[in-house]
Design a protein around this motif. Sequence first.
Motif, PDB file in Angstrom:
ATOM      1  N   ASN A 119       1.021  -0.910   0.113  1.00  0.00           N
ATOM      2  CA  ASN A 119       0.278   0.104   0.349  1.00  0.00           C
ATOM      3  C   ASN A 119       0.741   1.366  -0.197  1.00  0.00           C
ATOM      4  O   ASN A 119       1.548   1.480   0.708  1.00  0.00           O
ATOM      5  CB  ASN A 119      -1.077  -0.364   1.316  1.00  0.00           C
ATOM      6  N   VAL A 120       0.577   1.968  -0.793  1.00  0.00           N
ATOM      7  CA  VAL A 120       1.338   3.187  -0.674  1.00  0.00           C
ATOM      8  C   VAL A 120       0.463   4.249  -1.236  1.00  0.00           C
ATOM      9  O   VAL A 120      -0.566   4.318  -2.498  1.00  0.00           O
ATOM     10  CB  VAL A 120       2.177   3.479  -2.118  1.00  0.00           C
ATOM     11  N   GLN A 121       0.208   5.024   0.367  1.00  0.00           N
ATOM     12  CA  GLN A 121      -0.690   6.650   0.226  1.00  0.00           C
ATOM     13  C   GLN A 121      -0.550   7.600  -1.505  1.00  0.00           C
ATOM     14  O   GLN A 121       0.018   7.421  -2.053  1.00  0.00           O
ATOM     15  CB  GLN A 121      -0.765   7.412   1.315  1.00  0.00           C
ATOM     16  N   GLY A 122      -1.705   7.672  -1.832  1.00  0.00           N
ATOM     17  CA  GLY A 122      -2.017   8.308  -3.092  1.00  0.00           C
ATOM     18  C   GLY A 122      -1.797   9.660  -3.214  1.00  0.00           C
ATOM     19  O   GLY A 122      -1.330  10.204  -3.705  1.00  0.00           O
ATOM     20  N   ASP A 123      -1.454  10.353  -1.560  1.00  0.00           N
ATOM     21  CA  ASP A 123      -0.543  11.389  -1.154  1.00  0.00           C
ATOM     22  C   ASP A 123       0.508  12.111  -0.808  1.00  0.00           C
ATOM     23  O   ASP A 123       0.714  12.701   0.268  1.00  0.00           O
ATOM     24  CB  ASP A 123      -1.747  12.847  -0.391  1.00  0.00           C
ATOM     25  N   GLU A 124       1.210  10.457  -0.921  1.00  0.00           N
ATOM     26  CA  GLU A 124       2.723  11.198  -1.420  1.00  0.00           C
ATOM     27  C   GLU A 124       3.534  10.635  -2.216  1.00  0.00           C
ATOM     28  O   GLU A 124       4.199  10.119  -2.894  1.00  0.00           O
ATOM     29  CB  GLU A 124       3.483   9.439  -0.547  1.00  0.00           C
ATOM     30  N   PRO A 125       3.890  12.475  -3.027  1.00  0.00           N
ATOM     31  CA  PRO A 125       4.046  12.689  -3.956  1.00  0.00           C
ATOM     32  C   PRO A 125       5.035  12.410  -4.041  1.00  0.00           C
ATOM     33  O   PRO A 125       6.039  12.410  -5.306  1.00  0.00           O
ATOM     34  CB  PRO A 125       3.108  13.937  -5.103  1.00  0.00           C
ATOM     35  N   VAL A 126       6.178  12.718  -3.335  1.00  0.00           N
ATOM     36  CA  VAL A 126       7.823  12.628  -3.147  1.00  0.00           C
ATOM     37  C   VAL A 126       8.207  11.424  -2.601  1.00  0.00           C
ATOM     38  O   VAL A 126       9.624  11.158  -2.345  1.00  0.00           O
ATOM     39  CB  VAL A 126       8.562  14.086  -3.118  1.00  0.00           C
ATOM     40  N   ILE A 127       7.581  10.156  -2.283  1.00  0.00           N
ATOM     41  CA  ILE A 127       8.032   9.161  -1.626  1.00  0.00           C
ATOM     42  C   ILE A 127       9.307   8.675  -2.057  1.00  0.00           C
ATOM     43  O   ILE A 127       9.251   8.386  -3.219  1.00  0.00           O
ATOM     44  CB  ILE A 127       6.849   8.246  -1.882  1.00  0.00           C
ATOM     45  N   ASN A 128       9.690   7.735  -1.724  1.00  0.00           N
ATOM     46  CA  ASN A 128      11.530   7.278  -2.407  1.00  0.00           C
ATOM     47  C   ASN A 128      10.805   6.227  -2.098  1.00  0.00           C
ATOM     48  O   ASN A 128      10.554   5.408  -1.483  1.00  0.00           O
ATOM     49  CB  ASN A 128      12.122   7.332  -0.470  1.00  0.00           C
ATOM     50  N   PRO A 129      11.330   5.916  -3.685  1.00  0.00           N
ATOM     51  CA  PRO A 129      11.083   4.138  -4.084  1.00  0.00           C
ATOM     52  C   PRO A 129      11.645   3.741  -3.495  1.00  0.00           C
ATOM     53  O   PRO A 129      11.339   2.345  -3.494  1.00  0.00           O
ATOM     54  CB  PRO A 129      11.924   4.154  -5.782  1.00  0.00           C
ATOM     55  N   SER A 130      13.040   4.110  -3.011  1.00  0.00           N
ATOM     56  CA  SER A 130      14.180   2.911  -2.786  1.00  0.00           C
ATOM     57  C   SER A 130      12.735   2.402  -0.909  1.00  0.00           C
ATOM     58  O   SER A 130      13.948   1.048  -0.661  1.00  0.00           O
ATOM     59  CB  SER A 130      15.279   3.172  -2.336  1.00  0.00           C
ATOM     60  N   ASP A 131      12.705   3.449  -0.590  1.00  0.00           N
ATOM     61  CA  ASP A 131      11.830   3.211   0.998  1.00  0.00           C
ATOM     62  C   ASP A 131      10.625   1.912   0.213  1.00  0.00           C
ATOM     63  O   ASP A 131      10.435   1.003   1.420  1.00  0.00           O
ATOM     64  CB  ASP A 131      11.482   4.431   1.284  1.00  0.00           C
ATOM     65  N   ILE A 132       9.920   1.861  -0.574  1.00  0.00           N
ATOM     66  CA  ILE A 132       9.281   1.026  -1.638  1.00  0.00           C
ATOM     67  C   ILE A 132       9.547  -0.525  -1.350  1.00  0.00           C
ATOM     68  O   ILE A 132       9.791  -1.325  -0.506  1.00  0.00           O
ATOM     69  CB  ILE A 132       8.664   1.428  -2.421  1.00  0.00           C
ATOM     70  N   ILE A 133      10.739  -0.858  -2.117  1.00  0.00           N
ATOM     71  CA  ILE A 133      11.057  -1.818  -2.515  1.00  0.00           C
ATOM     72  C   ILE A 133      12.208  -2.176  -1.143  1.00  0.00           C
ATOM     73  O   ILE A 133      11.674  -3.518  -0.956  1.00  0.00           O
ATOM     74  CB  ILE A 133      12.940  -1.522  -2.743  1.00  0.00           C
ATOM     75  N   LYS A 134      12.784  -1.550   0.338  1.00  0.00           N
ATOM     76  CA  LYS A 134      12.853  -1.291   1.439  1.00  0.00           C
ATOM     77  C   LYS A 134      11.213  -3.024   1.861  1.00  0.00           C
ATOM     78  O   LYS A 134      11.660  -3.725   2.898  1.00  0.00           O
ATOM     79  CB  LYS A 134      13.058  -1.499   2.192  1.00  0.00           C
ATOM     80  N   ILE A 135      10.310  -1.953   1.851  1.00  0.00           N
ATOM     81  CA  ILE A 135       9.465  -2.742   2.577  1.00  0.00           C
ATOM     82  C   ILE A 135       8.754  -4.275   1.539  1.00  0.00           C
ATOM     83  O   ILE A 135       7.973  -5.125   2.238  1.00  0.00           O
ATOM     84  CB  ILE A 135       7.910  -1.955   2.434  1.00  0.00           C
ATOM     85  N   ILE A 136       8.817  -4.496   0.658  1.00  0.00           N
ATOM     86  CA  ILE A 136       9.107  -5.355  -0.271  1.00  0.00           C
ATOM     87  C   ILE A 136      10.043  -6.262   0.185  1.00  0.00           C
ATOM     88  O   ILE A 136       9.137  -7.630  -0.066  1.00  0.00           O
ATOM     89  CB  ILE A 136       8.742  -5.320  -2.065  1.00  0.00           C
ATOM     90  N   ASP A 137      11.389  -6.103   0.082  1.00  0.00           N
ATOM     91  CA  ASP A 137      11.971  -7.153   0.569  1.00  0.00           C
ATOM     92  C   ASP A 137      12.028  -7.561   1.861  1.00  0.00           C
ATOM     93  O   ASP A 137      12.018  -8.886   2.304  1.00  0.00           O
ATOM     94  CB  ASP A 137      12.898  -6.382   0.619  1.00  0.00           C
ATOM     95  N   ALA A 138      11.546  -5.882   2.834  1.00  0.00           N
ATOM     96  CA  ALA A 138      11.282  -7.116   4.156  1.00  0.00           C
ATOM     97  C   ALA A 138       9.829  -8.015   4.325  1.00  0.00           C
ATOM     98  O   ALA A 138       9.672  -8.898   5.268  1.00  0.00           O
ATOM     99  CB  ALA A 138      10.744  -5.529   4.887  1.00  0.00           C
ATOM    100  N   ALA A 139       8.715  -7.713   3.189  1.00  0.00           N
ATOM    101  CA  ALA A 139       7.309  -8.586   2.892  1.00  0.00           C
ATOM    102  C   ALA A 139       8.121  -9.901   2.711  1.00  0.00           C
ATOM    103  O   ALA A 139       7.287 -10.620   3.227  1.00  0.00           O
ATOM    104  CB  ALA A 139       6.791  -8.193   1.911  1.00  0.00           C
ATOM    105  N   LYS A 140       9.358  -9.904   1.773  1.00  0.00           N
ATOM    106  CA  LYS A 140       9.949 -11.244   1.871  1.00  0.00           C
ATOM    107  C   LYS A 140      10.681 -12.077   2.790  1.00  0.00           C
ATOM    108  O   LYS A 140      10.602 -13.533   2.688  1.00  0.00           O
ATOM    109  CB  LYS A 140      10.450 -11.321   0.875  1.00  0.00           C
ATOM    110  N   GLN A 141      11.229 -11.460   3.125  1.00  0.00           N
ATOM    111  CA  GLN A 141      12.206 -11.744   4.598  1.00  0.00           C
ATOM    112  C   GLN A 141      11.358 -12.405   5.970  1.00  0.00           C
ATOM    113  O   GLN A 141      11.186 -13.002   6.661  1.00  0.00           O
ATOM    114  CB  GLN A 141      13.094 -10.215   5.359  1.00  0.00           C
ATOM    115  N   TYR A 142       9.833 -11.358   5.676  1.00  0.00           N
ATOM    116  CA  TYR A 142       8.979 -11.868   6.935  1.00  0.00           C
ATOM    117  C   TYR A 142       7.962 -12.086   6.708  1.00  0.00           C
ATOM    118  O   TYR A 142       6.434 -11.690   6.739  1.00  0.00           O
ATOM    119  CB  TYR A 142       8.395 -10.743   8.063  1.00  0.00           C
ATOM    120  N   PRO A 143       7.755 -13.420   5.448  1.00  0.00           N
ATOM    121  CA  PRO A 143       6.021 -13.382   5.204  1.00  0.00           C
ATOM    122  C   PRO A 143       5.428 -13.701   6.267  1.00  0.00           C
ATOM    123  O   PRO A 143       5.143 -14.937   7.818  1.00  0.00           O
ATOM    124  CB  PRO A 143       6.621 -15.393   4.605  1.00  0.00           C
TER     125      PRO A 143
END
Length: 241
Positions: free
Chosen positions: A94-118
Amino acid sequence: MKPVIIIPARYESSRLPGKPLKDIQGKSMIQRTYERCLQALPAKDIYVATDDCLIKDHCEMFGADVIMTSSSCLTGTDRLAEASQRINCDVVINVQGDEPVINPSDIIKIIDAAKQYPGEIINGMASIDTQEEFNNPSIPKVVTAPDGKLLYMSRGAIPITKQLEFKSAWKQICIYAFPLDSLRAFAEQTIKTPLEQIEDIEILRYIEMGYDVRMIELSGSSFAIDTPEDLERVREYLNVT
């Protein structure tokens, strides 16, 4: 694990009506958010979930896949749960629609955490560096256990000393990873839970339901837009970067 990003977006924001379509240096807020997500996952794995035809038409103009949801969703996470029923995936980012300058690396970090902690619910946080942020009710403050599990989240200034002094604190960054079963359980609630209702922080519903939420440290280089003042702040930021 197959992750997808869903960006929930609604037109009827109480503090900033029409928020996703607000112009920020020549592009809408929702388009800027979507383009940030494209740096984390391919377009085929990114969706906008909305109940508004203006948002749908606008998003399709710049190439986003849109899932229409009902107008009765209690929160953005309820909207995600409804949209996820029409997507083949294992976990929803979930990326909120009101985050126009969100860091893509942060999104990737959350994806990686989801893989690490299924199977775990993941949320982002970053350190608070100023008294102004600490006192800002638009910024949810995060308190965790030593293992990184969320204890509580509040719009109030926490944790705070006996003398009401700011020492150190964390703020929520609104990127989440939700396993599908947790989304289904969340959406089965027909009303907001008591603390969720008081604080207007939807992740508290999970805490009240007995779920663990793992908090992951992110960069914090983001501006969530809730008010006209926030909108002007991000316009000024992009004008000088």
